[in-house]
Design a protein around this motif. Sequence first.
Motif, PDB file in Angstrom:
ATOM      1  N   PRO A  36    -103.546 -50.245 -49.721  1.00 29.74           N
ATOM      2  CA  PRO A  36    -102.650 -50.480 -48.574  1.00 29.74           C
ATOM      3  C   PRO A  36    -101.991 -51.853 -48.679  1.00 29.74           C
ATOM      4  N   VAL A  37    -100.694 -51.888 -48.379  1.00 28.30           N
ATOM      5  CA  VAL A  37     -99.910 -53.116 -48.483  1.00 28.30           C
ATOM      6  C   VAL A  37     -99.464 -53.553 -47.093  1.00 28.30           C
ATOM      7  N   LEU A  38     -99.789 -54.787 -46.730  1.00 27.15           N
ATOM      8  CA  LEU A  38     -99.230 -55.381 -45.529  1.00 27.15           C
ATOM      9  C   LEU A  38     -97.762 -55.685 -45.811  1.00 27.15           C
ATOM     10  N   VAL A  39     -96.877 -54.955 -45.164  1.00 24.70           N
ATOM     11  CA  VAL A  39     -95.448 -55.147 -45.406  1.00 24.70           C
ATOM     12  C   VAL A  39     -94.967 -56.362 -44.623  1.00 24.70           C
ATOM     13  N   LYS A  40     -94.462 -57.334 -45.356  1.00 25.31           N
ATOM     14  CA  LYS A  40     -93.876 -58.549 -44.795  1.00 25.31           C
ATOM     15  C   LYS A  40     -92.409 -58.531 -45.205  1.00 25.31           C
ATOM     16  N   GLY A  41     -91.587 -57.906 -44.376  1.00 24.53           N
ATOM     17  CA  GLY A  41     -90.267 -57.528 -44.832  1.00 24.53           C
ATOM     18  C   GLY A  41     -89.127 -58.190 -44.101  1.00 24.53           C
ATOM     19  N   ALA A  42     -87.933 -57.992 -44.673  1.00 24.28           N
ATOM     20  CA  ALA A  42     -86.688 -58.449 -44.069  1.00 24.28           C
ATOM     21  C   ALA A  42     -85.618 -57.397 -44.337  1.00 24.28           C
ATOM     22  N   ASN A  43     -84.776 -57.163 -43.355  1.00 23.99           N
ATOM     23  CA  ASN A  43     -83.655 -56.254 -43.527  1.00 23.99           C
ATOM     24  C   ASN A  43     -82.560 -56.935 -44.328  1.00 23.99           C
ATOM     25  N   TRP A  44     -81.934 -56.137 -45.197  1.00 21.21           N
ATOM     26  CA  TRP A  44     -80.890 -56.627 -46.097  1.00 21.21           C
ATOM     27  C   TRP A  44     -79.556 -55.985 -45.717  1.00 21.21           C
ATOM     28  N   ILE A  45     -78.554 -56.823 -45.506  1.00 22.71           N
ATOM     29  CA  ILE A  45     -77.186 -56.345 -45.331  1.00 22.71           C
ATOM     30  C   ILE A  45     -76.389 -56.775 -46.561  1.00 22.71           C
ATOM     31  N   PRO A  46     -75.191 -56.219 -46.784  1.00 19.32           N
ATOM     32  CA  PRO A  46     -74.392 -56.713 -47.914  1.00 19.32           C
ATOM     33  C   PRO A  46     -74.249 -58.236 -47.855  1.00 19.32           C
ATOM     34  N   ASP A  47     -74.457 -58.892 -48.984  1.00 21.32           N
ATOM     35  CA  ASP A  47     -74.529 -60.350 -48.991  1.00 21.32           C
ATOM     36  C   ASP A  47     -73.161 -61.019 -48.966  1.00 21.32           C
ATOM     37  N   ASP A  48     -72.130 -60.230 -49.093  1.00 23.06           N
ATOM     38  CA  ASP A  48     -70.750 -60.693 -48.891  1.00 23.06           C
ATOM     39  C   ASP A  48     -69.986 -59.480 -48.400  1.00 23.06           C
ATOM     40  N   HIS A  49     -69.244 -59.631 -47.304  1.00 26.04           N
ATOM     41  CA  HIS A  49     -68.463 -58.505 -46.810  1.00 26.04           C
ATOM     42  C   HIS A  49     -67.472 -58.026 -47.870  1.00 26.04           C
ATOM     43  N   LEU A  50     -66.956 -58.940 -48.672  1.00 26.16           N
ATOM     44  CA  LEU A  50     -66.098 -58.592 -49.799  1.00 26.16           C
ATOM     45  C   LEU A  50     -67.012 -58.363 -51.005  1.00 26.16           C
TER      46      LEU A  50
ATOM     47  N   TYR B 293     -97.907 -59.621 -34.799  1.00 21.03           N
ATOM     48  CA  TYR B 293     -98.028 -58.399 -35.598  1.00 21.03           C
ATOM     49  C   TYR B 293     -99.094 -58.551 -36.675  1.00 21.03           C
ATOM     50  N   ARG B 294     -99.106 -59.700 -37.354  1.00 17.08           N
ATOM     51  CA  ARG B 294    -100.106 -59.892 -38.417  1.00 17.08           C
ATOM     52  C   ARG B 294    -101.514 -59.929 -37.863  1.00 17.08           C
ATOM     53  N   SER B 295    -101.673 -60.437 -36.665  1.00 15.88           N
ATOM     54  CA  SER B 295    -103.022 -60.536 -36.103  1.00 15.88           C
ATOM     55  C   SER B 295    -103.624 -59.165 -35.824  1.00 15.88           C
ATOM     56  N   TRP B 296    -102.786 -58.118 -35.826  1.00 15.91           N
ATOM     57  CA  TRP B 296    -103.270 -56.762 -35.538  1.00 15.91           C
ATOM     58  C   TRP B 296    -103.365 -55.887 -36.792  1.00 15.91           C
ATOM     59  N   TRP B 297    -103.212 -56.469 -37.982  1.00 14.46           N
ATOM     60  CA  TRP B 297    -103.419 -55.680 -39.198  1.00 14.46           C
ATOM     61  C   TRP B 297    -104.846 -55.142 -39.229  1.00 14.46           C
ATOM     62  N   PRO B 298    -105.085 -53.877 -39.638  1.00 18.46           N
ATOM     63  CA  PRO B 298    -104.135 -52.913 -40.184  1.00 18.46           C
ATOM     64  C   PRO B 298    -103.525 -51.966 -39.132  1.00 18.46           C
ATOM     65  N   ARG B 299    -103.877 -52.149 -37.857  1.00 24.15           N
ATOM     66  CA  ARG B 299    -103.244 -51.297 -36.848  1.00 24.15           C
ATOM     67  C   ARG B 299    -101.719 -51.450 -36.907  1.00 24.15           C
ATOM     68  N   THR B 300    -101.247 -52.690 -36.968  1.00 22.37           N
ATOM     69  CA  THR B 300     -99.835 -52.931 -37.259  1.00 22.37           C
ATOM     70  C   THR B 300     -99.737 -53.184 -38.757  1.00 22.37           C
ATOM     71  N   ALA B 301     -99.113 -52.243 -39.468  1.00 21.20           N
ATOM     72  CA  ALA B 301     -99.167 -52.252 -40.925  1.00 21.20           C
ATOM     73  C   ALA B 301     -97.971 -52.940 -41.568  1.00 21.20           C
ATOM     74  N   GLY B 302     -97.031 -53.392 -40.737  1.00 20.06           N
ATOM     75  CA  GLY B 302     -95.896 -54.076 -41.333  1.00 20.06           C
ATOM     76  C   GLY B 302     -94.879 -54.502 -40.311  1.00 20.06           C
ATOM     77  N   ALA B 303     -94.048 -55.447 -40.713  1.00 18.03           N
ATOM     78  CA  ALA B 303     -92.965 -55.954 -39.874  1.00 18.03           C
ATOM     79  C   ALA B 303     -91.791 -56.287 -40.782  1.00 18.03           C
ATOM     80  N   ILE B 304     -90.622 -55.762 -40.430  1.00 15.45           N
ATOM     81  CA  ILE B 304     -89.402 -56.034 -41.196  1.00 15.45           C
ATOM     82  C   ILE B 304     -88.418 -56.692 -40.238  1.00 15.45           C
ATOM     83  N   LEU B 305     -88.262 -57.984 -40.378  1.00 17.75           N
ATOM     84  CA  LEU B 305     -87.422 -58.725 -39.438  1.00 17.75           C
ATOM     85  C   LEU B 305     -85.951 -58.446 -39.700  1.00 17.75           C
ATOM     86  N   TRP B 306     -85.169 -58.586 -38.653  1.00 23.05           N
ATOM     87  CA  TRP B 306     -83.716 -58.505 -38.772  1.00 23.05           C
ATOM     88  C   TRP B 306     -83.158 -59.918 -38.700  1.00 23.05           C
TER      89      TRP B 306
END
Length: 836
Positions: free
Chosen positions: A325-339, A608-621
């Motif tokens: 099991p992997v604790l997901v420590k994530g971030a959302n990715w948008i296009p890094d340049d609109h162009l 969220y991390r304090s509740w691992w593994p009940r909370t198994a991940g967080a992907i920030l925006w």
Amino acid sequence: MTSTDLHDGWTLRLERGEAPATIAGRDVPATVPGTVHTDLLDADLIDDPYLDANETSLRWAWDVDWRYRRSLTLEPAAPDERVDLVCEGLDTVAALDLGDRRLGSTANMHRSYRFDLRPEADGVARDLTVTFASATRYAEELSDRIGARPGANSATTAPFPFVRKMACSFGWDWGPDLRTAGIWRPVRLHRWRVARLAEVRPLVDLRPDGTGTAEVHVRVERSGLGTAGPLHLAAAVAGVEVTATLAAGAESAVLTLEVPDVAPWWPVGYGAPSLHAFSLTLSDGDGDAAELDRVDRRLGFRRVELDTSADEHGSGFVLAVNGRPVLVKGANWIPDDHLLTRLTRERVARRQDQALAANVNLLRVWGGGVYESRDFYESADERGLLVWQDFLLACGAYAEDDPIRSEIAAEARENIARLSPHPSLVIWNGGNENLWGHEDWGWKEKLGGLTWGEHYARVLLPALVAELDPTRPYSDNSPSTPHRAPEQIHPNDPDHGTHHQWEVWNRVDYRAYRADVPRFCSEFGFQGPPTSRTIADHVHAADGGPLADAPDPRNDPVWLVHQKAQDGNGKLDRGMAPHLGVPTDWEDWLWAGALNQARALRHAIDHYRSWWPRTAGAILWQLNDCWPVTSWSLIDSLERPKPAWYAVRRSFAPRLLTFVERDGALAVALAGDSDSVWRTELALRRESLAGDVVASATVGVEVAPRSVTVVPVPADVAALTDTSREVVTASADGLVEVHAAVEDVDLALDPAALSASVTATDDGYEVHLRAASLVRDVTLLADRVLRDAVVDDALLTLPAGATATLRVRTSESIDPEDLLRRDVLRSANDLRRPLP
């Protein structure tokens, strides 16, 4: 077989519609791959759309058509030879002509196209033209024909669900509305004979006994020119080779390679991301003939599973790699340049390295952008960076009528096959907020029975993943509940599957993050401004002068062009007010906005991390920005980390120390995300802001690998008698956390408590700090005086008597004392005083 890039000799010309007189009727040199906007920029025919309010002056570009043109001469083909034009990406509604023959038309940015040019392989020069019609007009006409559908209230009213184009090209609450057009990915001439490899799809697994397997699905295309005989295939990886023969007329085969005791691919923090060279060759006859086609890439052997089983809390969402099991420590990715065409492999790699440096282990490629480049996924493979891939449906109701339905199916097929060889890709997701939107955003009444995309999320896309890539899990949407959850469960129920927390930011204070214990939070976030240097370089006041000199910078119309969120500045103010107050000084306001963003994210992630593994991940925006803007990003569009980046780095670190509440009482959570036991002594103190100790305790703690230990704070330490002048501190192995019972606006912080000095070093400067009493969140905004400054840390909280050093790397030289200016060396304490 030869493949020749057709990137030279193109010109661009307005084909239809109204444009500025300097553009209409003019041939403009075109760069391919590229877009109309980048070509006009290169020719100095438009102003930089990222600068000031220039975006708004380009509204005319939404409604016009463009024609790309170049000359093409094709030498005669051999009797068994095909001559194809391959377009890897056309943005978006295009018609292609060679001479007086229409080759075909396209309406999908997210797929490639191949056109047979044999009739023109005669040595005669002809014009190759690609005419792009307005995607806006196309989408509006289709909407009128099949029925309008609703979208997200907070995103855009543009008809993006009616054209298979990057949704955020139509603007978003963090991005500009430019509606690009152009040949955005490579275009080439492909000459081949007998047969070619049309698709090579290795399905990779790692058995529990350590054997790596690659089930290689191969589809060939024959030239159809009297060459239907047998074909030979040879595959090799990690020293293992297999061959197969395709009988005369056959077009597909499966080759299976088994590699005993293979070095597995692991995500960052769990082991090495081992990659192995893989090749597949195609030849005529029995294999002794010349090679017809070849594919070379690297494979990583690993197994991915998703546990969504029910338990006493609801339905989980636990990602496992190679059985762990992997604790997901994530971030959302948008296009890094609109162009998009300005992005390079090097820039993508820098951004991924910044993510890894913030202890992020997963990037979610959000469904309003694009299926990213091969550079993106190869870079992630090399770094052990996990990738969550959305299918490209975001924040809207998508009609299930043709041509949309067939286009979505075609792009999904192509991109599943294209991306499946990458070990970094660990999950497919059916779209962003579409199921949630249908339930909560008033769509049902507006739709009146029209289709809206449920078929894509629940039927079409999972079926395609099951057919083409059964090695990876699929989730219906983000957010969504697992299929096994009862049907009446809301798609954004925090107790089931994935959850988005947007009440915080939109409506409630960030302390509300701790009201829920989600199983997996795949979106949450808080806004903050870009760094000061980025603002100074890209946003000037309406009168053309520095924004800082405007009478009311926050409400300056140019600044508001770079704040796309609905009531964004109002939400920033309401977010600051209960914690830091709302400064009236512009520089203080920018600092308070940045600090509040950082604190909000820490408040959420630590919980969220304090509740691992009940909370198994967080992907920030979100991780990144596509232009200079106030947004939820950690890194602004000029690649500068905001204070929030440092906050996330601390909260996602392998060892975390944080105050939490359990059963109504104060406690400390110690979270370890490594394979080693964390044995430490936890020192707890109740002390005055001046450092006078009132009560203390020391507790021996053992944190098992990949686990959390929660330690109650003794009552005499937790019982603050003077909440404005006392705090509780916790320290262990160099980690220090401070808990106050009140917010900074009610805490008697001394604005003069920090003393500092600076010395020059070989590669920059060192700023030496000392706290006479508690100083919170010391941060060096060095970009204000050094354009290329990189600071090693930020948001330091120093109890009374503590010292620290901040290191600045730079190629520039300044008066060292400039780093001690009040608008550069900041803390939460100095928000209690105006800048001079």
